[in-house]
Write an enzyme that holds these catalytic residues in place. Structure first.
Site, PDB file in Angstrom:
ATOM      1  N   HIS A 266       0.692  -1.045   0.284  1.00 49.08           N
ATOM      2  CA  HIS A 266       0.163   0.134  -0.132  1.00 49.08           C
ATOM      3  C   HIS A 266       0.878   0.983   0.022  1.00 49.08           C
ATOM      4  O   HIS A 266       2.086   0.930   0.623  1.00 49.08           O
ATOM      5  CB  HIS A 266      -1.013   0.073   1.172  1.00 49.08           C
ATOM      6  CG  HIS A 266      -1.378   1.019   1.464  1.00 49.08           C
ATOM      7  ND1 HIS A 266      -1.172   2.087   1.436  1.00 49.08           N
ATOM      8  CD2 HIS A 266      -3.080   0.508   0.956  1.00 49.08           C
ATOM      9  CE1 HIS A 266      -2.940   2.741   1.623  1.00 49.08           C
ATOM     10  NE2 HIS A 266      -3.793   1.752   1.459  1.00 49.08           N
TER      11      HIS A 266
ATOM     12  N   ASP B 133       3.212  -4.155   8.057  1.00 51.73           N
ATOM     13  CA  ASP B 133       2.069  -3.769   7.911  1.00 51.73           C
ATOM     14  C   ASP B 133       1.309  -4.744   8.172  1.00 51.73           C
ATOM     15  O   ASP B 133       0.271  -5.590   7.130  1.00 51.73           O
ATOM     16  CB  ASP B 133       1.813  -2.688   6.911  1.00 51.73           C
ATOM     17  CG  ASP B 133       0.568  -2.400   6.229  1.00 51.73           C
ATOM     18  OD1 ASP B 133      -0.054  -2.123   7.036  1.00 51.73           O
ATOM     19  OD2 ASP B 133       0.604  -1.328   5.190  1.00 51.73           O
TER      20      ASP B 133
ATOM     21  N   GLN C 150      -4.518  -5.405   7.223  1.00 55.18           N
ATOM     22  CA  GLN C 150      -4.838  -6.456   7.154  1.00 55.18           C
ATOM     23  C   GLN C 150      -4.825  -7.921   7.730  1.00 55.18           C
ATOM     24  O   GLN C 150      -5.778  -8.680   8.117  1.00 55.18           O
ATOM     25  CB  GLN C 150      -4.775  -6.359   5.312  1.00 55.18           C
ATOM     26  CG  GLN C 150      -5.412  -6.047   4.259  1.00 55.18           C
ATOM     27  CD  GLN C 150      -6.598  -4.854   4.784  1.00 55.18           C
ATOM     28  OE1 GLN C 150      -7.848  -5.602   4.692  1.00 55.18           O
ATOM     29  NE2 GLN C 150      -7.034  -3.803   4.180  1.00 55.18           N
TER      30      GLN C 150
ATOM     31  N   LYS D 215     -10.180  -1.260  10.398  1.00 59.84           N
ATOM     32  CA  LYS D 215     -10.394  -1.827   9.580  1.00 59.84           C
ATOM     33  C   LYS D 215     -10.617  -3.591  10.696  1.00 59.84           C
ATOM     34  O   LYS D 215     -10.867  -4.446   9.823  1.00 59.84           O
ATOM     35  CB  LYS D 215      -8.994  -1.942   9.065  1.00 59.84           C
ATOM     36  CG  LYS D 215      -9.060  -1.065   8.174  1.00 59.84           C
ATOM     37  CD  LYS D 215      -7.742  -1.056   7.409  1.00 59.84           C
ATOM     38  CE  LYS D 215      -7.286   0.290   6.487  1.00 59.84           C
ATOM     39  NZ  LYS D 215      -8.198   0.944   5.031  1.00 59.84           N
TER      40      LYS D 215
ATOM     41  N   CYS E  69      -4.902   2.175  -3.339  1.00 63.02           N
ATOM     42  CA  CYS E  69      -3.434   3.652  -3.256  1.00 63.02           C
ATOM     43  C   CYS E  69      -2.096   2.195  -3.401  1.00 63.02           C
ATOM     44  O   CYS E  69      -1.790   1.729  -2.404  1.00 63.02           O
ATOM     45  CB  CYS E  69      -3.821   3.186  -1.463  1.00 63.02           C
ATOM     46  SG  CYS E  69      -4.817   4.842  -1.156  1.00 63.02           S
TER      47      CYS E  69
END
Lengths: 141, 406
Positions: free
Chosen positions: B123, B200, B203, B226, B364
């Site tokens: 991303h 990261d 998700q 999220k 993104c």
């Protein structure tokens, strides 16, 4: 035809559709029928960037009137471009600058001109008016 | 535990609304998930009663605010099995967490000629902060490529590592293609060269069970919104040994120990990285979200989502002229696809009109789009409150799109 007259014509055209699907089918048809811009204009120089769909726009002056040609990689965007061109192309710079474009609300396509759609259409209108300013200035010289 | 989907759906009020006169089908969960009522209630409750600043007042409500705020920190520590509570830093979101590490770690450990490794799947939030700090420091950004299935090519990753590599930062799960990256392997390889790894997990935390000690990652970050919590809150987990050495990212109140006009000394962890009044209400709300997830059980969620993704993949694959982008062996949460000769924006508009929320565009992640040479994709992303019936509605919508543009 004046911009007002064309706007009225388009509004009447759209008032025939009962539901959104007919309206979008019409837009899609118009998107498909828009004469494509010559390949030489489909370059970065004429590109109006939107994150979702891209729009290419060119403008030329003929007999005191601005001729716009445009294209997009998305068909619905192209359909709306078709409407914008019908209204603003072949008009004098002054008329283009004065156009309020409120027909967009009346035909229920306002959402497509919202900046959040990032489809290049909002920037396209700005760019069309900018061309009008440039041609107007050139004419005055 | 019995996974009662009907009961679960009742917990999410936003599911029960109509869009354009038809029931909403929400398949944009990778952008943000809906919030269960308990989360909404806990935010309302905070503002209706406690509504005080943390770590400052001696008055009753301020004490209570501090206690609930710090309890959430403990809750999160336990949830991801961090060793220490002070290794949990509250931020605004994943993006801020990555910016914090890129800037603070970069300031301390990056010099001219050093190298940072990211991947082609990232991303923009895990690209641009590194690009900026590399530019500032004269360091080099290296990128692990992906194969046609959207999987990282680990052999290339090994080749990218040199004695100049200072940090590796990759996503746990790709927001665009749904690829679940082999982060344990990525971390182990980096550690063989004493290189720290940042994950990261925006998700990742949603679709996997996270144990940061078992992974042995040096940083892991994620966003509340999220993961069924409120917007505006994120978490950075970092190993104490790095956080201690890293300089503060932003400065102001809360993060200081003493201030004179000559010299300021900084507070200890985690406060060193938490200046200004934090987003107390939403941190507490995030605590409620985690409690809610714990109650349902992440294992149950993973199992259900796997089944849903399998169903969706099968159904979508059956549509002629539909191509799925990202066919990694291990995938979670996301299906990105395109319809032959139909622009994703066109498809997105019609799908929206059919009351289905999906995302269209570049997500993104422009480098991923460039890799596949496509203008964008249509992305359906799933949560455990989605159903097979909703997937089938998406299929119907896609068929309608094909009919309209055919």
């Amino acid at each position: 035809m004046t911009i007002r007259e064309i706007e009225k014509e388009i509004t009447e055209e759209f008032s025939m559709f009962d539901d959104w699907m007919d309206k979008y089918n019409h837009l899609i048809e118009m998107g498909k029928s828009l004469p494509l811009i010559e390949k030489k204009y489909r370059t970065d120089q004429y590109l109006i960037s939107g994150c979702q769909s891209r729009v290419w726009l060119s403008a030329e002056m003929e007999d005191g009137k601005v001729i716009f040609k445009a294209d997009s990689d998305a068909v619905i965007t192209k359909g709306i471009i078709n409407l914008l061109i019908r209204i603003l192309s072949n008009q004098t710079p002054d008329n283009i600058l004065n156009a309020k474009m409120d027909f967009i609300n009346q035909v229920g396509l306002k959402e497509h001109l919202s900046p959040t759609r990032s489809n290049g259409l909002t920037s396209m209108i700005k760019q069309m008016k900018l061309y009008a300013v440039v041609f107007k200035t050139k004419m005055a010289q | 535990m019995n996974f009662d989907i009907k009961k679960i759906r009742k917990d999410f009020p936003a599911l029960h609304q109509e869009i354009y006169g038809k029931p909403l089908v929400y398949l944009d969960n990778a952008a943000t998930t809906l919030k269960p009522q308990v989360v909404i209630d806990s935010i309302t409750n905070y503002y209706s009663t406690i509504n005080s600043n943390v770590h400052r007042g001696v008055h009753y409500l301020s004490q209570q605010a501090t206690e609930e705020f710090e309890n959430t920190r403990k809750n999160i520590r336990k949830y991801i099995n961090a060793r220490n509570t002070h290794e949990i830093i509250f931020t605004k979101g994943t993006t801020e967490s990555i910016n914090l590490v890129a800037n603070s770690f970069g300031k301390k450990f990056l010099s001219h000629g050093d190298e940072v490794i990211i991947s082609e799947l990232e991303h923009h939030a895990n690209i641009v902060p590194w690009q900026m700090i590399c530019e500032e420091k004269g360091a080099k950004l290296k990128v692990i490529p992906i194969n046609d299935n959207g999987e990282l090519i680990l052999k290339k990753y090994k080749d990218l590592i040199t004695d100049k590599t200072k940090i590796v930062s990759v996503s746990h799960i790709s927001n665009t293609l749904g690829t679940v990256n082999p982060i344990k392997e990525i971390i182990d390889i980096a550690h063989q060269h004493d290189i720290p790894v940042m994950i990261d997990g925006a998700q990742g935390i949603v679709h996997e069970k996270i144990d940061v000690q078992e992974l042995d990652c040096d940083f892991y970050c994620f966003s509340s919104h999220k993961f069924y919590g409120p917007m505006g809150v994120g978490v950075l987990y970092g190993k104490e040994k790095y956080l201690e050495e890293m300089p503060p990212y932003q400065t102001g109140g809360e993060m200081i120990k003493t201030v004179t006009f000559k010299k300021t000394t900084f507070n200890e962890l985690p406060f060193k990285f938490e200046t200004g009044t934090p987003n107390v209400a939403d941190v507490i709300g995030f605590g409620s979200a985690i409690n809610y997830i714990k109650k349902i059980g992440i294992e149950n969620i993973i199992r259900y989502e796997k089944e849903l993704l399998k169903h969706a993949t099968e159904m979508l694959s059956g549509i002629q002229g539909l191509r799925i982008y990202g066919e990694a062996k291990k995938k979670a949460g996301v299906i990105s696809f395109l319809l032959k000769d139909i622009h994703p924006y066109d498809a997105g508009i019609i799908i929206d009109k059919l009351s289905i929320a999906v995302r269209t565009g570049q997500h993104c992640a422009q480098p991923v789009m460039d890799r596949f040479d496509i203008p964008g994709t249509i992305r359906a992303s799933f949560a455990f409150y989605n159903t097979k019936e909703e997937v089938d509605k998406l299929v119907q919508a896609i068929l309608k799109v094909q009919e309209m543009f055919g």
